[in-house]
Motif scaffolding. Structure first.
Motif, short mmCIF file in Angstrom:
data_model
loop_
_atom_site.label_atom_id
_atom_site.label_comp_id
_atom_site.label_asym_id
_atom_site.label_seq_id
_atom_site.Cartn_x
_atom_site.Cartn_y
_atom_site.Cartn_z
N GLN A 73 0.85 -1.24 -0.07
CA GLN A 73 0.07 0.12 -0.13
C GLN A 73 0.96 1.40 0.00
O GLN A 73 0.57 2.38 -0.71
N GLU A 74 1.94 1.31 0.76
CA GLU A 74 2.98 2.11 0.66
C GLU A 74 3.75 2.54 -0.51
O GLU A 74 3.90 3.69 -1.17
N GLN A 77 1.53 4.23 -3.01
CA GLN A 77 1.46 5.60 -2.82
C GLN A 77 2.77 5.84 -3.62
O GLN A 77 2.87 7.36 -3.82
N ASP A 103 3.12 9.19 -6.69
CA ASP A 103 3.96 10.17 -6.59
C ASP A 103 5.02 9.85 -8.01
O ASP A 103 5.06 10.99 -8.55
N GLN A 159 2.44 1.55 -11.72
CA GLN A 159 1.60 1.72 -10.70
C GLN A 159 0.14 0.75 -10.88
O GLN A 159 -0.41 0.15 -9.88
N GLN A 200 -8.46 -0.37 2.60
CA GLN A 200 -7.12 0.00 3.02
C GLN A 200 -6.73 -0.56 4.40
O GLN A 200 -7.84 -0.80 5.31
#
Length: 431
Positions: A159-160, A163, A167, A207, A234
């Protein structure tokens, strides 16, 4: 029966049927809203553990095993059964014993007197197995919680990373905009615009790959409590919360008291009970019998009695006693081998956790600030024409790689921390 009487008066009167339909529509919508709200709420590690302990099939079987052993205990605690018998002699022959003239009818009642405490030995053997199943349930629960923690951490890390991928897409889009603007100004060739577009596409593909992998990780986590669909969107947790740790010697001391080792202690008691049971069966049982005999020829009744004792039972049972002793001694060596294996696994986990935490601190305090500043300066230099596109892209890749390395190091630390807690059956200090 359908009714057309209105439940409301006035201009907007409704029939019972219409009111009934609207009521269930509103009720269904409220349930759907509640389900959506529950699905949107983040899943914590404690929630995942609670669900797994309550619903995982691996833990449910232990209740059935205990029920089965309780039933066997009831049987083991019974005294030898009484047996009723009947025997007819000297009938349907010829001459003086034709028909039932010389018949002898004997009715008997027989049983066995157990010596050597066999009934108590049987019950003790079942009781020791009950203790073993309880120990196995604790060990299995600990193993399950370890799996939940490991899958939760792996999913949280993904999950991190997702992110970070978002970015990266934003950074690639910003880069494309800057390169396109410079190309329109004639300050950079069109080929760099094409390369920037390709980099953006590559970031979007990565992604998408991480999104697909995250769905699979969530499903793997949900399967631990028996769900075949994911009801959470999540996870909620801090990937960089490690807590304190005791020394390795202190942690290893806890291993000897963990459920994984307690299983061997319970199994040792099972073997001891089996030895006692085998020895109790070396005693001779006394089989007794009493009865009543009816002799038709003389029209009389007499009582009968008898007993029998097996000869040399201890010699015949020496093999069972020897096998039980060998099984007991084997447990001791298995326990020692398991302790050595746990020592190796604990030492590796301890060292990797310490190294990963140190790496996290170094990446956070040194690498990321330096690379972030380097990227800012490289971008400014590129926009002023002092650095090339290749140098700017290299600075971006280095920063993104450092960010992913930070997540990987934190993930490794937490996974090894989960293994340490599983081996010691205790949370680390500060958790």
């Amino acid at each position: 029966m359908h009714s057309n009487f209105p439940v409301l008066t006035g201009r907007y009167a409704l029939s019972y049927h219409t009111f009934y339909v609207l009521f269930w529509v509103i009720f269904a919508c409220s349930l759907n809203a509640t389900a959506v709200q529950a699905a949107e709420s983040p899943l914590t590690l404690s929630d995942a553990m609670s669900r797994a302990m309550a619903q995982n099939p691996r833990l449910q079987v232990f209740g059935l095993r205990l029920d089965g052993l309780q039933g066997r205990r009831i049987t083991a605690d019974l005294n030898p059964a009484l047996e009723a018998g009947a025997e007819v002699e000297n009938f349907l022959g010829t001459g003086d014993v034709r028909g039932l003239v010389g018949a002898e009818l004997t009715l008997t009642l027989s049983s066995t007197i157990e010596l050597g405490g066999q009934r108590q030995a049987r019950v003790s053997a079942i009781d020791s197995r009950l203790g073993l199943v309880e120990a196995e349930r604790r060990a299995e629960t600990l193993d399950l919680l370890g799996q939940v923690t490991q899958r939760f951490v792996a999913t949280l890390a993904l999950q991190e990373k997702l992110q970070l991928a978002a970015d990266a897409v934003s950074l690639a889009q910003s880069t494309l905009d800057i390169v396109t603007r410079r190309a329109e100004q004639g300050a950079t060739p069109q080929a760099e615009v094409l390369r920037a577009r390709a980099a953006l596409t590559q970031s979007q593909i990565e992604q998408s790959r991480l999104q697909s992998e995250l769905v699979s990780r969530k499903m793997a986590l949900a399967l631990l409590w028996g769900d075949t669909s994911v009801e959470f969107t999540q996870l909620q947790g801090d990937l960089f919360q490690f807590g304190a740790s005791d020394s390795f010697e202190s942690l290893y001391q806890r291993v000897s008291d963990s459920p994984a080792i307690q299983v061997y202690a319970s199994e040792q008691r099972v073997r001891e009970a089996e030895i006692q049971l085998a020895r109790s069966q070396s005693e001779s049982d006394i089989n007794w019998q009493v009865g009543v005999r009816r002799m038709e020829e003389i029209d009389d009744i007499a009582f009968t009695a008898g007993f029998s004792v097996p000869l040399f039972p201890a010699q015949r049972n020496r093999g069972e006693v020897r096998a039980a002793l060998a099984a007991r001694d084997e447990i001791r060596f298995q326990r020692e081998a398991t302790l050595l294996n746990l020592h190796s696994r604990l030492f590796d986990a301890y060292q990797q956790r310490q190294q990963s935490i140190a790496a996290v601190e170094q990446i956070r305090s040194q690498m990321l600030p330096n690379l972030s500043e380097a990227l800012t300066q490289t971008r400014e230099a590129y926009e002023s024409g002092r650095y090339s596109y290749v140098e700017w892209m290299a600075a971006q890749r280095e920063l993104l790689a450092a960010q992913r390395a930070l997540v990987d190091a934190a993930t490794t630390a937490l996974l090894n921390q989960a293994l340490i807690e599983q081996l010691t059956a205790q949370p680390l200090a500060g958790r």
